[in-house]
Design an enzyme around this catalytic site. Structure first.
Site, PDB file in Angstrom:
ATOM      1  N   HIS A 207       5.055  30.587  75.193  1.00 17.39           N
ATOM      2  CA  HIS A 207       5.663  29.703  76.112  1.00 17.39           C
ATOM      3  C   HIS A 207       5.078  28.568  76.856  1.00 17.39           C
ATOM      4  CE1 HIS A 207       5.455  32.701  79.084  1.00 17.39           C
ATOM      5  NE2 HIS A 207       5.965  33.970  79.119  1.00 17.39           N
ATOM      6  N   ASN A 210       4.615  27.616  80.665  1.00 17.30           N
ATOM      7  CA  ASN A 210       5.312  28.745  81.475  1.00 17.30           C
ATOM      8  C   ASN A 210       3.891  29.373  82.216  1.00 17.30           C
ATOM      9  OD1 ASN A 210       8.434  27.890  80.144  1.00 17.30           O
ATOM     10  ND2 ASN A 210       8.421  27.700  82.302  1.00 17.30           N
ATOM     11  N   GLY A 240      16.983  24.670  78.676  1.00 19.87           N
ATOM     12  CA  GLY A 240      17.249  23.140  80.284  1.00 19.87           C
ATOM     13  C   GLY A 240      15.990  23.814  80.941  1.00 19.87           C
ATOM     14  N   HIS A 242      13.288  26.124  81.490  1.00 18.26           N
ATOM     15  CA  HIS A 242      12.202  26.662  81.361  1.00 18.26           C
ATOM     16  C   HIS A 242      11.357  24.710  81.699  1.00 18.26           C
ATOM     17  CE1 HIS A 242      13.556  30.376  80.848  1.00 18.26           C
ATOM     18  NE2 HIS A 242      11.602  30.656  81.632  1.00 18.26           N
ATOM     19  N   ASP A 265      12.804  34.216  74.758  1.00 16.83           N
ATOM     20  CA  ASP A 265      11.725  34.693  76.146  1.00 16.83           C
ATOM     21  C   ASP A 265      13.458  35.483  76.917  1.00 16.83           C
ATOM     22  OD1 ASP A 265      10.473  36.374  77.771  1.00 16.83           O
ATOM     23  OD2 ASP A 265      10.312  34.217  78.875  1.00 16.83           O
ATOM     24  N   LEU A 298      11.904  32.913  87.918  1.00 14.41           N
ATOM     25  CA  LEU A 298      12.508  32.724  86.312  1.00 14.41           C
ATOM     26  C   LEU A 298      11.827  34.426  85.797  1.00 14.41           C
ATOM     27  CD1 LEU A 298      11.652  29.526  85.158  1.00 14.41           C
ATOM     28  CD2 LEU A 298      13.601  30.190  85.500  1.00 14.41           C
ATOM     29  N   ALA A 299      13.119  34.747  85.519  1.00 19.43           N
ATOM     30  CA  ALA A 299      12.519  36.592  84.430  1.00 19.43           C
ATOM     31  C   ALA A 299      13.404  36.578  82.844  1.00 19.43           C
ATOM     32  CB  ALA A 299      13.357  37.405  85.191  1.00 19.43           C
TER      33      ALA A 299
END
Length: 372
Positions: A207, A210, A240, A242, A265, A298-299
């Site tokens: 990712h 991130n 929109g 990450h 993810d 963020l998870a």
């Protein structure tokens, strides 16, 4: 068993002739080929089925549930959105929990969903300062011995690690010996440390942008190295949230259509109502389309590959002709799989889209597993 999948390919209605799950030919099916074959007329635009190497859950189920029931729920949920192949992705957890997850997978005789190609081990070999939603108490330095023990428990195809940690280089070498793809992520690596890891055999970045340092003109880190390195691929989460579309456009412009792979993810909240859920040993809040820890971290996401493609096209991140590469072929090539292309000798994994870009059919090995 023979099947004929009909739909529009490159603007022309064609037949994909499938024998025992593999594409035999593309064209107009002859009388002999039609005899005894199962015809699926999608009346839509055919693309290679989407390949997602980063899936934590969906439909209320989590990979860490460590059960075939949970695995099938996840695979069926993502198949509804065009995913035909995926990797179940773990989080940092006690060894016994990871072993239980890896050993729980069995290839079933009857399966209703995306093909499972194995596991993506995303932890525990990650940097504490870049851990995201992974619980810090279960992180550890990379270890070839520990990795070999995990590999003995189940089919690990992809490993995310932070190469700057002690044991990072040795673990990359061990992973390559075990025929795993190594991806750099959840890392505080400098540019030079990342480049060294790529030299040792790492092939991708988890990712991109991130859980790693952003681009800095005097202190380039992993993100810059992954963009600068022509022989690597990068994951992008296009929900929109990450990654801003402008930054995603830059990444695709730099890397090109053959070096970017869309991932979700996704966690258990996919296709579930908004509310409070559990993930990685803690609570998360699913609200306004975003999935976060109570502290705002963020998870994962509620993303599907269907929506990732739609988001990328809507914001001009890539062109319609790029979708087969960024959503299928690049990930399949990274894993060494003969899928992700509509071509003879490839797995008959297909998705049909409506004129509006919605998934109408998902076909895995020539068999319809979802019809809208």
């Amino acid at each position: 068993m023979r099947a004929i999948i009909r739909g529009s390919i490159h603007g022309r209605v064609q037949d994909v002739i499938v024998e025992d799950g593999w594409i035999e030919r593309i064209g107009d099916a002859g009388v002999g080929e039609r005899t005894g074959a199962r015809l699926v007329d999608t009346a839509g635009r055919l693309l290679p089925g989407f390949v997602d190497v980063h899936v934590h859950g969906g439909g209320g189920a989590d990979v860490m549930d460590a059960s075939m029931e949970a695995f099938e729920q996840i695979a069926a949920t993502h198949a509804k959105h065009g995913t035909t192949s995926l990797l179940f992705t773990t989080v940092a957890a006690p060894d016994e929990d990871l072993m239980a997850v890896l050993s729980a997978w069995r290839h079933p005789a009857d399966w209703h969903g995306a093909d499972v190609l194995g596991f993506h081990l995303e932890g525990p070999f990650i940097h504490p300062d870049r851990r995201g939603a992974h619980p810090v108490e279960h992180l550890r330095a990379p270890s070839p011995e520990v990795l070999r023990a995990y590999a003995a428990a189940g089919p690990i195809r992809l490993l995310t690690l932070a190469p700057e940690l002690p044991g990072g280089e040795e673990t990359i070498r061990a992973a390559r010996e075990l025929r795993m793809v190594v991806s750099l992520g959840h890392s505080a690596a400098t540019y030079d440390e990342a480049m060294r890891a790529f030299d040792l055999g790492a092939q991708s970045a988890t990712h991109l942008f991130n859980a790693m340092a952003g681009l800095h003109h005097r202190q380039p880190g992993l993100a810059a190295a992954a963009l600068d390195r022509p022989d690597t691929v990068v994951e992008l989460i296009l929900d929109g949230v990450h990654v801003h579309p402008a930054v995603a456009r830059l990444a695709v412009r730099i890397k090109g259509r053959h070096a970017v792979m869309l991932v979700t993810d996704a966690v258990s909240v996919v296709d579930m109502p908004e509310g409070r859920y559990r993930f990685a040993g803690g609570e998360l809040l699913f609200r306004d389309g975003e999935v976060r820890r109570p502290d705002g971290t963020l998870a994962g996401s509620a993303l599907t590959m269907e929506r990732a493609v739609q988001t990328g096209l809507r914001h001009g991140v890539f062109r319609p002709e790029d979708v087969p590469d960024v959503a299928a072929a690049n990930a399949a090539r990274l894993l060494g799989e003969r899928r992700g292309r509509i071509a003879p000798g490839h797995r008959a994994d297909l998705v049909a889209l409506s004129d509006e870009g919605a998934v109408t059919h998902t076909i895995v090995g020539g068999r319809v597993v979802h019809r809208a």
